[in-house]
Write an enzyme that holds these catalytic residues in place. Sequence first.
Site, PDB file in Angstrom:
ATOM      1  CE  LYS A  11      -3.973  -2.265   2.227  1.00 15.32           C
ATOM      2  NZ  LYS A  11      -5.016  -2.171   3.305  1.00 15.32           N
ATOM      3  CE1 TYR A  51      -9.409  -3.412   0.252  1.00 17.35           C
ATOM      4  CE2 TYR A  51      -8.443  -1.494  -0.784  1.00 17.35           C
ATOM      5  CZ  TYR A  51      -8.310  -2.630  -0.018  1.00 17.35           C
ATOM      6  OH  TYR A  51      -7.074  -2.995   0.481  1.00 17.35           O
ATOM      7  CG  PHE A  59     -13.631   0.867   6.969  1.00 14.61           C
ATOM      8  CD1 PHE A  59     -13.122   0.346   5.792  1.00 14.61           C
ATOM      9  CD2 PHE A  59     -14.306   0.011   7.828  1.00 14.61           C
ATOM     10  CE1 PHE A  59     -13.289  -0.990   5.457  1.00 14.61           C
ATOM     11  CE2 PHE A  59     -14.477  -1.335   7.505  1.00 14.61           C
ATOM     12  CZ  PHE A  59     -13.967  -1.830   6.316  1.00 14.61           C
ATOM     13  NE  ARG A  87      -5.919 -12.222   5.205  1.00 19.54           N
ATOM     14  CZ  ARG A  87      -6.684 -11.120   5.179  1.00 19.54           C
ATOM     15  NH1 ARG A  87      -6.740 -10.369   4.077  1.00 19.54           N
ATOM     16  NH2 ARG A  87      -7.363 -10.759   6.225  1.00 19.54           N
ATOM     17  CB  THR A  93      -7.180  -5.781   9.797  1.00 23.58           C
ATOM     18  OG1 THR A  93      -7.637  -6.974   9.173  1.00 23.58           O
ATOM     19  CG2 THR A  93      -7.578  -4.573   8.961  1.00 23.58           C
ATOM     20  NE  ARG A 104      -2.341  -5.486   7.121  1.00 21.27           N
ATOM     21  CZ  ARG A 104      -3.443  -6.094   6.729  1.00 21.27           C
ATOM     22  NH1 ARG A 104      -3.952  -7.112   7.413  1.00 21.27           N
ATOM     23  NH2 ARG A 104      -4.075  -5.686   5.628  1.00 21.27           N
ATOM     24  CG  ASN A 114      -3.762  -2.106   6.785  1.00 22.63           C
ATOM     25  OD1 ASN A 114      -3.616  -1.772   5.615  1.00 22.63           O
ATOM     26  ND2 ASN A 114      -4.780  -2.824   7.207  1.00 22.63           N
ATOM     27  CG  HIS A 117      -5.281  -6.333  -0.441  1.00 23.08           C
ATOM     28  ND1 HIS A 117      -6.504  -6.433   0.171  1.00 23.08           N
ATOM     29  CD2 HIS A 117      -5.283  -7.224  -1.469  1.00 23.08           C
ATOM     30  CE1 HIS A 117      -7.228  -7.337  -0.483  1.00 23.08           C
ATOM     31  NE2 HIS A 117      -6.510  -7.831  -1.480  1.00 23.08           N
ATOM     32  CD  GLU A 128      -8.769  -9.351  -3.640  1.00 17.20           C
ATOM     33  OE1 GLU A 128      -9.603  -9.027  -2.775  1.00 17.20           O
ATOM     34  OE2 GLU A 128      -7.604  -9.695  -3.348  1.00 17.20           O
TER      35      GLU A 128
HETATM   36  P1  RTP Z   1      -7.022  -5.922   3.143  1.00 19.08           P
HETATM   37  O1  RTP Z   1      -8.331  -6.266   2.485  1.00 19.08           O
HETATM   38  O2  RTP Z   1      -6.538  -4.538   2.825  1.00 19.08           O
HETATM   39  O3  RTP Z   1      -5.987  -6.977   2.891  1.00 19.08           O
HETATM   40  O4  RTP Z   1      -7.219  -5.937   4.725  1.00 19.08           O
HETATM   41  P2  RTP Z   1      -7.977  -7.000   5.611  1.00 19.08           P
HETATM   42  O5  RTP Z   1      -8.496  -8.121   4.759  1.00 19.08           O
HETATM   43  O6  RTP Z   1      -7.054  -7.367   6.727  1.00 19.08           O
HETATM   44  O7  RTP Z   1      -9.170  -6.139   6.179  1.00 19.08           O
HETATM   45  P3  RTP Z   1     -10.626  -5.857   5.531  1.00 19.08           P
HETATM   46  O8  RTP Z   1     -11.625  -6.189   6.569  1.00 19.08           O
HETATM   47  O9  RTP Z   1     -10.752  -6.501   4.187  1.00 19.08           O
HETATM   48  O10 RTP Z   1     -10.618  -4.275   5.379  1.00 19.08           O
HETATM   49  C1  RTP Z   1     -10.000  -3.644   4.277  1.00 19.08           C
HETATM   50  C2  RTP Z   1      -9.203  -2.463   4.760  1.00 19.08           C
HETATM   51  O11 RTP Z   1     -10.107  -1.489   5.299  1.00 19.08           O
HETATM   52  C3  RTP Z   1      -9.513  -0.844   6.409  1.00 19.08           C
HETATM   53  N1  RTP Z   1     -10.346  -1.015   7.579  1.00 19.08           N
HETATM   54  N2  RTP Z   1     -10.593  -0.058   8.419  1.00 19.08           N
HETATM   55  N3  RTP Z   1     -11.555   1.465  10.604  1.00 19.08           N
HETATM   56  C4  RTP Z   1     -11.883   0.188  10.501  1.00 19.08           C
HETATM   57  O12 RTP Z   1     -12.595  -0.376  11.311  1.00 19.08           O
HETATM   58  C5  RTP Z   1     -11.369  -0.566   9.369  1.00 19.08           C
HETATM   59  N4  RTP Z   1     -11.604  -1.830   9.126  1.00 19.08           N
HETATM   60  C6  RTP Z   1     -10.949  -2.114   7.980  1.00 19.08           C
HETATM   61  C7  RTP Z   1      -8.147  -1.463   6.641  1.00 19.08           C
HETATM   62  O13 RTP Z   1      -7.160  -0.609   6.079  1.00 19.08           O
HETATM   63  C8  RTP Z   1      -8.226  -2.780   5.899  1.00 19.08           C
HETATM   64  O14 RTP Z   1      -6.956  -3.187   5.437  1.00 19.08           O
HETATM   65 MG    MG Z   2      -9.642  -7.800   3.014  1.00 22.25          MG
END
Ligand code: RTP
Ligand code: MG
Length: 141
Positions: A11, A51, A59, A87, A93, A104, A114, A117, A128
């Site tokens: 990112k 996304y 968010f 992962r 996250t 991370r 963070n 992805h 994706e």
């Molecule tokens: P990513 O998709 O980026 O790999 O991250 P992830 O699976 O660990 O998390 P995901 O639930 O898919 O959320 C995508 C991105 O959104 C942001 N986020 N912010 N403020 C919040 O509660 C919140 N929750 C998620 C994070 O930057 C996350 O990587």
């Molecule tokens: Mg995700």
Amino acid sequence: MALERTLSIIKPDAVAKNVIGQIYTRFEQAGLKVVAAKMKQLSRKEAEGFYAVHKERPFFNALVEFMISGPVMIQVLQGEGAIARNRELMGATNPKDAAPGTIRADFADSIDANAVHGSDAAETARMEIAYFFAETEVSPR
Ligand code: RTP
Ligand code: MG
């Protein structure tokens, strides 16, 4: 375990910190091969589309703004159980919850910034990868 492919994005925060190489080393040391890669400045439309699954979440706007705040490095990783392995390398996250030694924990500043992805399942990995790469752009090795 099956040979899999997963989509990884370094990112804008991690690109700005100049740690692409350090993150690639972690992929390589975990047995994941980079089989396609491109650096790109995402348009707002591209980030929103990528996304889209999160578009009703509070968010979403912050996430899109962050993802277009600078160039990202996008790669396809291939290896045994690549989706789960990536992962694990990434960590939770929220970097506050990420296990020591994960990407991370070591490179991310906040839940928004963070660092990386990674696809979360086989079907999302397929979608994706196809979002960013033509089949001819992915090495068959
Ligand atoms: P990513 O998709 O980026 O790999 O991250 P992830 O699976 O660990 O998390 P995901 O639930 O898919 O959320 C995508 C991105 O959104 C942001 N986020 N912010 N403020 C919040 O509660 C919140 N929750 C998620 C994070 O930057 C996350 O990587
Ligand atoms: Mg995700």
